[in-house]
Structures are given as structure tokens and as C-alpha cells.
Scaffold this motif. Sequence first.
Motif, PDB file in Angstrom:
ATOM      1  N   ALA A 309       0.835  -1.202   0.000  1.00 50.04           N
ATOM      2  CA  ALA A 309       0.000   0.000   0.000  1.00 50.04           C
ATOM      3  C   ALA A 309       0.873   1.257   0.000  1.00 50.04           C
ATOM      4  CB  ALA A 309      -0.925  -0.012   1.219  1.00 50.04           C
ATOM      5  N   ALA A 310       1.970   1.235   0.772  1.00 51.26           N
ATOM      6  CA  ALA A 310       2.882   2.374   0.790  1.00 51.26           C
ATOM      7  C   ALA A 310       3.534   2.564  -0.579  1.00 51.26           C
ATOM      8  CB  ALA A 310       3.945   2.170   1.867  1.00 51.26           C
ATOM      9  N   ARG A 311       3.900   1.453  -1.219  1.00 53.09           N
ATOM     10  CA  ARG A 311       4.494   1.535  -2.552  1.00 53.09           C
ATOM     11  C   ARG A 311       3.513   2.149  -3.552  1.00 53.09           C
ATOM     12  NH1 ARG A 311       5.101  -4.096  -5.272  1.00 53.09           N
ATOM     13  NH2 ARG A 311       2.842  -3.755  -5.220  1.00 53.09           N
ATOM     14  N   ASP A 312       2.251   1.732  -3.471  1.00 52.23           N
ATOM     15  CA  ASP A 312       1.254   2.255  -4.414  1.00 52.23           C
ATOM     16  C   ASP A 312       1.027   3.752  -4.191  1.00 52.23           C
ATOM     17  OD1 ASP A 312       1.050  -0.277  -5.425  1.00 52.23           O
ATOM     18  OD2 ASP A 312      -0.806  -0.783  -4.341  1.00 52.23           O
ATOM     19  N   ARG A 313       1.023   4.172  -2.914  1.00 54.08           N
ATOM     20  CA  ARG A 313       0.838   5.599  -2.639  1.00 54.08           C
ATOM     21  C   ARG A 313       2.000   6.411  -3.188  1.00 54.08           C
ATOM     22  NH1 ARG A 313      -1.048   3.567   2.374  1.00 54.08           N
ATOM     23  NH2 ARG A 313       0.901   4.131   3.432  1.00 54.08           N
ATOM     24  N   LEU A 314       3.208   5.868  -3.070  1.00 52.65           N
ATOM     25  CA  LEU A 314       4.380   6.566  -3.593  1.00 52.65           C
ATOM     26  C   LEU A 314       4.357   6.586  -5.123  1.00 52.65           C
ATOM     27  CD1 LEU A 314       7.097   5.201  -1.147  1.00 52.65           C
ATOM     28  CD2 LEU A 314       6.220   7.536  -1.254  1.00 52.65           C
ATOM     29  N   ASP A 315       3.931   5.476  -5.743  1.00 56.07           N
ATOM     30  CA  ASP A 315       3.778   5.441  -7.206  1.00 56.07           C
ATOM     31  C   ASP A 315       2.827   6.542  -7.662  1.00 56.07           C
ATOM     32  OD1 ASP A 315       5.500   3.465  -7.980  1.00 56.07           O
ATOM     33  OD2 ASP A 315       4.012   1.862  -7.857  1.00 56.07           O
ATOM     34  N   ALA A 316       1.687   6.646  -6.937  1.00 50.20           N
ATOM     35  CA  ALA A 316       0.682   7.640  -7.312  1.00 50.20           C
ATOM     36  C   ALA A 316       1.225   9.057  -7.131  1.00 50.20           C
ATOM     37  CB  ALA A 316      -0.586   7.443  -6.483  1.00 50.20           C
ATOM     38  N   ALA A 317       1.994   9.262  -6.058  1.00 49.58           N
ATOM     39  CA  ALA A 317       2.554  10.588  -5.817  1.00 49.58           C
ATOM     40  C   ALA A 317       3.537  10.969  -6.915  1.00 49.58           C
ATOM     41  CB  ALA A 317       3.241  10.627  -4.449  1.00 49.58           C
ATOM     42  N   LEU A 318       4.339  10.020  -7.385  1.00 50.53           N
ATOM     43  CA  LEU A 318       5.289  10.304  -8.462  1.00 50.53           C
ATOM     44  C   LEU A 318       4.556  10.534  -9.785  1.00 50.53           C
ATOM     45  CD1 LEU A 318       8.252   7.852  -7.753  1.00 50.53           C
ATOM     46  CD2 LEU A 318       8.189  10.321  -7.428  1.00 50.53           C
ATOM     47  N   ALA A 319       3.474   9.792  -9.988  1.00 53.27           N
ATOM     48  CA  ALA A 319       2.715   9.953 -11.227  1.00 53.27           C
ATOM     49  C   ALA A 319       2.091  11.339 -11.317  1.00 53.27           C
ATOM     50  CB  ALA A 319       1.621   8.893 -11.315  1.00 53.27           C
ATOM     51  N   ARG A 320       1.747  11.916 -10.167  1.00 55.83           N
ATOM     52  CA  ARG A 320       1.179  13.260 -10.145  1.00 55.83           C
ATOM     53  C   ARG A 320       2.245  14.336 -10.228  1.00 55.83           C
ATOM     54  NH1 ARG A 320      -2.222  10.719  -6.236  1.00 55.83           N
ATOM     55  NH2 ARG A 320      -0.846  11.431  -4.561  1.00 55.83           N
ATOM     56  N   GLY A 321       3.506  13.918 -10.259  1.00 56.99           N
ATOM     57  CA  GLY A 321       4.597  14.880 -10.206  1.00 56.99           C
ATOM     58  C   GLY A 321       4.954  15.500 -11.527  1.00 56.99           C
ATOM     59  N   GLY A 322       4.302  15.109 -12.632  1.00 57.78           N
ATOM     60  CA  GLY A 322       4.545  15.737 -13.927  1.00 57.78           C
ATOM     61  C   GLY A 322       5.877  15.323 -14.526  1.00 57.78           C
ATOM     62  N   PRO A 323       6.496  16.223 -15.297  1.00 58.22           N
ATOM     63  CA  PRO A 323       7.716  15.888 -16.031  1.00 58.22           C
ATOM     64  C   PRO A 323       8.871  15.441 -15.149  1.00 58.22           C
ATOM     65  CG  PRO A 323       6.791  17.976 -16.782  1.00 58.22           C
ATOM     66  CD  PRO A 323       6.033  17.595 -15.559  1.00 58.22           C
ATOM     67  N   ASP A 324       8.906  15.867 -13.872  1.00 56.35           N
ATOM     68  CA  ASP A 324      10.037  15.527 -13.019  1.00 56.35           C
ATOM     69  C   ASP A 324      10.122  14.044 -12.702  1.00 56.35           C
ATOM     70  OD1 ASP A 324      10.809  18.096 -12.942  1.00 56.35           O
ATOM     71  OD2 ASP A 324       9.907  18.562 -10.984  1.00 56.35           O
ATOM     72  N   ARG A 325       9.020  13.325 -12.896  1.00 55.12           N
ATOM     73  CA  ARG A 325       9.027  11.917 -12.468  1.00 55.12           C
ATOM     74  C   ARG A 325       9.994  11.085 -13.288  1.00 55.12           C
ATOM     75  NH1 ARG A 325       5.033   8.595 -15.297  1.00 55.12           N
ATOM     76  NH2 ARG A 325       4.069   9.792 -16.971  1.00 55.12           N
ATOM     77  N   ALA A 326      10.152  11.421 -14.569  1.00 53.24           N
ATOM     78  CA  ALA A 326      11.100  10.656 -15.380  1.00 53.24           C
ATOM     79  C   ALA A 326      12.521  10.880 -14.879  1.00 53.24           C
ATOM     80  CB  ALA A 326      10.987  11.085 -16.842  1.00 53.24           C
ATOM     81  N   GLU A 327      12.740  12.080 -14.401  1.00 51.61           N
ATOM     82  CA  GLU A 327      14.064  12.434 -13.912  1.00 51.61           C
ATOM     83  C   GLU A 327      14.421  11.681 -12.643  1.00 51.61           C
ATOM     84  OE1 GLU A 327      15.653  16.574 -12.256  1.00 51.61           O
ATOM     85  OE2 GLU A 327      14.467  16.758 -14.095  1.00 51.61           O
ATOM     86  N   HIS A 328      13.381  11.252 -11.904  1.00 51.95           N
ATOM     87  CA  HIS A 328      13.620  10.619 -10.603  1.00 51.95           C
ATOM     88  C   HIS A 328      13.313   9.128 -10.595  1.00 51.95           C
ATOM     89  CE1 HIS A 328      13.316  14.888  -9.495  1.00 51.95           C
ATOM     90  NE2 HIS A 328      14.153  14.563  -8.525  1.00 51.95           N
ATOM     91  N   GLY A 329      13.373   8.506 -11.726  1.00 53.61           N
ATOM     92  CA  GLY A 329      13.316   7.051 -11.639  1.00 53.61           C
ATOM     93  C   GLY A 329      12.275   6.399 -12.485  1.00 53.61           C
TER      94      GLY A 329
END
Length: 357
Positions: A309-329
Motif C-alpha cells: 500500500a505504501a508503494r502504491d501511494r508513492l507510485d501515485a505521488a510520483l505519477a502526479r509529479g509531472g515531467p520531473d518523475r522521469a528524472e527521478h526514476g
Amino acid sequence: MLETSARLLRLLSLLQAHREWSGAELAERLGVTPRTVRRDVDRLRGLGYPVDASPGTGGGYQLGAGAELPPLLLDDEEAVAVAVGLRTAAGQGIEGIGETSVRALAKLEQVLPGRLRRRVGALTAFTVPMLRGPRQSPVDPAVLTELAHLCRDAERLRFEYRGHDGAVSRRTVEPHRLVCTEYRWYLVAWDLDRDDWRTFRVDRVTPRPPHGPRFPPRTPPADDLAAYVSEGVSTRAYAAHAVVRLLVPRAEAVARISPSAGTLEADGPKSCVLRTGAADLDTMVVHVLMTGLPFEVLEPAELTEAIRAARDRLDAALARGGPDRAEHGGDSVSKRWDSCVVPDFAGGAESAANGGE
């Protein structure tokens, strides 16, 4: 002469190790007659050691405080320096020497003249230590030495105890041992009101004399009291418990995990088992991740779901992060969980990075 000197040292050691001895007990320990014990006591007095004697069937000998410092190969200035150093080491819970410091301090203060006690007290009161962090809990050395004497002499202790919620209760216990961790002191004692063993944080203890009477020592709750206290404060005190295998040797884990955070058992040359507790499973996830060590969950199964559940919440938070998410993994935070191996309790094992290896 050599035999007499050795016997005097042995007699002095016995008087320092126990509050009061009868003449018959000392004679039996030393293998001499009661008359020889009386002569040896007079010799110690002649050397400056304050040995008090009380008459009658319940009387005996005990080492007391004197007007002059006994010949310990220390002058007044050295004695004050040693006492202040021991108080500092004991009061701040310095790992590895704290318990030894309390024993030494109890022996020294027992024979320290009043004028030197006042100097030690003044130096301690007006010296401010710079502590290493907010987790450290300094303890009044006077309380530590008082508890050490009661443990040694098997006398009941009466005190007020401040709980974690701030509530104060009166307790009567049979004190057994003091246990020191890097940050705190604990008293292991038999609680007479609760009819069971209890562990008390010494920084929350306020002694309320008079103490006593004496009691026959009980069998301790465990052979390894350090491990017993560690399990109590890191696991038993919490609602959620977990068992985790750390994929590093125990020696490496010991350097990263405090005894107050969990107990560690060797599990072969390349891994160890951590038993720990937390207020809830979500907190447990953070607690385990913060060790910074690769691990796999052994139990409970619910911890596995909390990690997912923690992993999924973090996935969702990164997905909402816009263009920066590719930069961070990339698209999934799962790629960052390469040190977390989460068992699939239906069978097999799931690893975010290794595809089940």
C-alpha cells in the motif's frame, strides 16, 4: 605479613560489596575466627577506613563515610575528579561503561567525606553537558547510586513513576538490576502491586524513602537481562509486532540498529533476524525502511500488504509529479525498492527489483 595484608584487602572488598555483614559471616568468608575479624576491622580503622559496628544479634559491620578520605591512592582533588567523571558517565548513559560507572560511583561515594561530596555536588549542579541528541535521557546520578545500593542490598524501593502520558503513580518494587542502553537507563524490578516483573525508565523514577524491608532475591525474568529489556522497550511495549530478516551479517546490523529499536539474532553468516514493534503497521513500514538495510518480511502477513500500500501511494505521488518523475526514476517507484523483498504468503516471494529471485 603478606597473608594479613591479603586478608585485609579481601575484608575491605567484602565490606564494599554488601551493606552489612555479621562477624560470623565475615569469619566464615575469610576462614578465620571472629576475634581475628575484630582485629582486622581495627587495622582497617587505623588505616582510615570508616568501619561501623552495631552490637547485638542483629548487628554487624558496615563501611561508612568518614571524616577523612581513606587511602585509595587518590588525593582530594583526584577523588573529586573521579567522582565527577563517574557521575557524568553514569548520568548520560554512555554505552558500554554506564553500568560499571554506577558500581564504581556507589563504592566511591560510600566512603567520600562530606566536604568532598559537597564539592562534587556543586560541580555537577553547575555543569551543563552538551548532549548528543534529543533522544538521550540524562539521569540524576544520585538516583542511580540510590537504586544501585537498593539492588545490591535487596531492599524494597518506594517511588513515584511518571508514565509516558504524564500520569504519576506510586509504586513499591523489589529492585533487581539496572540496565543501561546508549540513551536511557532502565530498572528491572518485581512490582509487588502487579505481582509481576516490570521495566521502568529511571529518568521517570523519583524515589520516596523510607525504603525496605529487605527481601529474598527472586529468580530473574531472563538470563540475559539486556536482551530482556531490549525486547520489552522495542517490541512488547507496542501493539504491532514484526519479524524481519535483514540480508546483512548481524555485526553490520548491530552498528545500525539500537537495542531500544529491536532485538537481533544471527541467521547464518550473511543475514540476521530483527524482532521489533511499532504503534501500527504503517509506522512499522517506515521504521523498517529507515534501517537502510535490505530485508524480507517474515511475519506478519499484514505487514506485506502495508508495504504494498505504501508503494502504491508513492507510485501515485510520483505519477502526479509531472515531467520531473522521469528524472527521478521512471514510471514506478517500485524500481527504487530494490532492497525490499516482500514474501507472497500464498506461495513464493515477490521482489520489486529481482522478479521473484
